[in-house]
Scaffold this active site. Structure first.
Site, PDB file in Angstrom:
ATOM      1  N   GLY A  17      -9.802   7.751  -4.314  1.00  0.00           N
ATOM      2  CA  GLY A  17     -10.658   7.420  -3.174  1.00  0.00           C
ATOM      3  C   GLY A  17     -10.536   8.445  -2.065  1.00  0.00           C
ATOM      4  N   GLY A  18     -10.586   9.710  -2.440  1.00  0.00           N
ATOM      5  CA  GLY A  18     -10.294  10.776  -1.479  1.00  0.00           C
ATOM      6  C   GLY A  18     -11.473  11.375  -0.742  1.00  0.00           C
ATOM      7  CB  SER A  20     -15.243   8.663   2.834  1.00  0.00           C
ATOM      8  OG  SER A  20     -15.005   7.499   2.049  1.00  0.00           O
ATOM      9  CG  ASP A  67     -15.923   3.015 -12.360  1.00  0.00           C
ATOM     10  OD1 ASP A  67     -15.097   2.445 -11.614  1.00  0.00           O
ATOM     11  OD2 ASP A  67     -16.849   2.398 -12.937  1.00  0.00           O
ATOM     12  CB  SER A 146      -3.866  -4.045   3.983  1.00  0.00           C
ATOM     13  OG  SER A 146      -4.421  -4.615   5.160  1.00  0.00           O
ATOM     14  CE1 TYR A 159      -8.762  -4.158   0.978  1.00  0.00           C
ATOM     15  CE2 TYR A 159      -7.713  -5.487   2.678  1.00  0.00           C
ATOM     16  CZ  TYR A 159      -8.032  -4.259   2.153  1.00  0.00           C
ATOM     17  OH  TYR A 159      -7.608  -3.107   2.799  1.00  0.00           O
ATOM     18  CE  LYS A 163      -5.689  -2.778  -0.046  1.00  0.00           C
ATOM     19  NZ  LYS A 163      -5.493  -1.389  -0.510  1.00  0.00           N
TER      20      LYS A 163
END
Length: 252
Positions: A17-18, A20, A67, A146, A159, A163
């Site tokens: 996921g680099g 943004s 993906d 998170s 989510y 996490k």
């Protein structure tokens, strides 16, 4: 002034996921440390824009549109990046999607899709990274959890669960990988003011309420989170493993 970690020079870092947000901030930060960076993302436009902005460092970058919900493709990307740079030193499991859902409306498909993005890739990426890192008997794996895993959050059950699962995975893998001098830690950010968050959930009213709950009344920026990742990747954190480190301005 950004701290210069000499131990990061020429190390190879892989980031999911680099393209943004925090991911892009980490790509920039590691390149500025003279590291070599491989990253994956499904947003081709953002990825190419990032690569172009780092044009003078092109030889230090490797990118593939991947993906992460397909474990075999994820692990193939890690393997190919390893062969491109001939080593792998740091694995950053950053990819995530914080979509909101009313609990009563969550289908089995929704639930598994959430885990397929927010939890599963961290395991399969770590598994692939371990097979490469143990050859050098060294490495650092950084999972992105998170603070929501600690405090909960409405309409984010999947989510938050994922996490929290990442924290358990961090503890378990730290024990499994420790014999090979591979460290596994987690970063638990607060609400980071990325472009996506500012365009969607982090409204002026929500930000005001969030700041009221923080000890430091300032926005948390992607670059500040990236600075923590640099430390955990560097030799300066050599005896830190199995830990979750909050970066939230004193929210928790």
């Amino acid at each position: 002034m950004t701290t210069l970690y000499k131990s990061l020079q020429d190390k190879v870092v892989f980031i999911t996921g680099g393209a943004s947000g925090i991911g892009a901030a980490m790509v920039r930060a590691f390149v500025e440390q003279q590291a070599k960076v491989a990253f994956i993302d499904i947003n081709e436009n953002n990825a190419q824009a990032l690569i172009q902005s780092l044009g003078s460092h092109a030889e230090k970058l490797w990118y593939r549109n991947t993906d992460v919900t397909k474990p075999e493709l994820l692990q193939d990307a890690i393997c190919d990046a390893y062969h491109h740079f001939n080593r792998l030193d740091v694995m950053v499991n950053n990819v995530a999607n914080d979509n909101r859902h009313q609990v009563e409306n969550i289908s089995a498909y929704d639930w598994h899709k959430c885990m397929n993005v927010n939890l599963d890739p961290a395991f399969f990426a770590s598994q692939a990274a371990f097979s490469k890192m143990k050859k050098r008997n060294a490495g650092s794996i950084i999972n992105f959890s998170s603070i929501n895993a600690l405090i909960g959050q409405k309409q984010m059950t999947g989510y938050v669960t994922a996490k929290a699962g990442l924290m358990g995975m961090t503890k378990a893998l730290a024990k499994d990988f420790g014999d090979h001098n591979i460290r596994v830690n987690a970063i638990l950010p607060g609400w980071v003011a990325t472009e996506k968050q500012l365009e969607t959930w982090l409204t002026e009213d929500e930000e005001r309420k969030w700041l009221d709950s923080m000890a430091l009344k300032q926005r948390l920026l992607p670059e500040q989170v990236a600075s923590l990742a640099l430390f955990l990747a560097s030799d300066d954190s050599a005896m830190i493993t199995g830990q979750g480190i909050n970066i939230d301005g004193g929210r928790t």
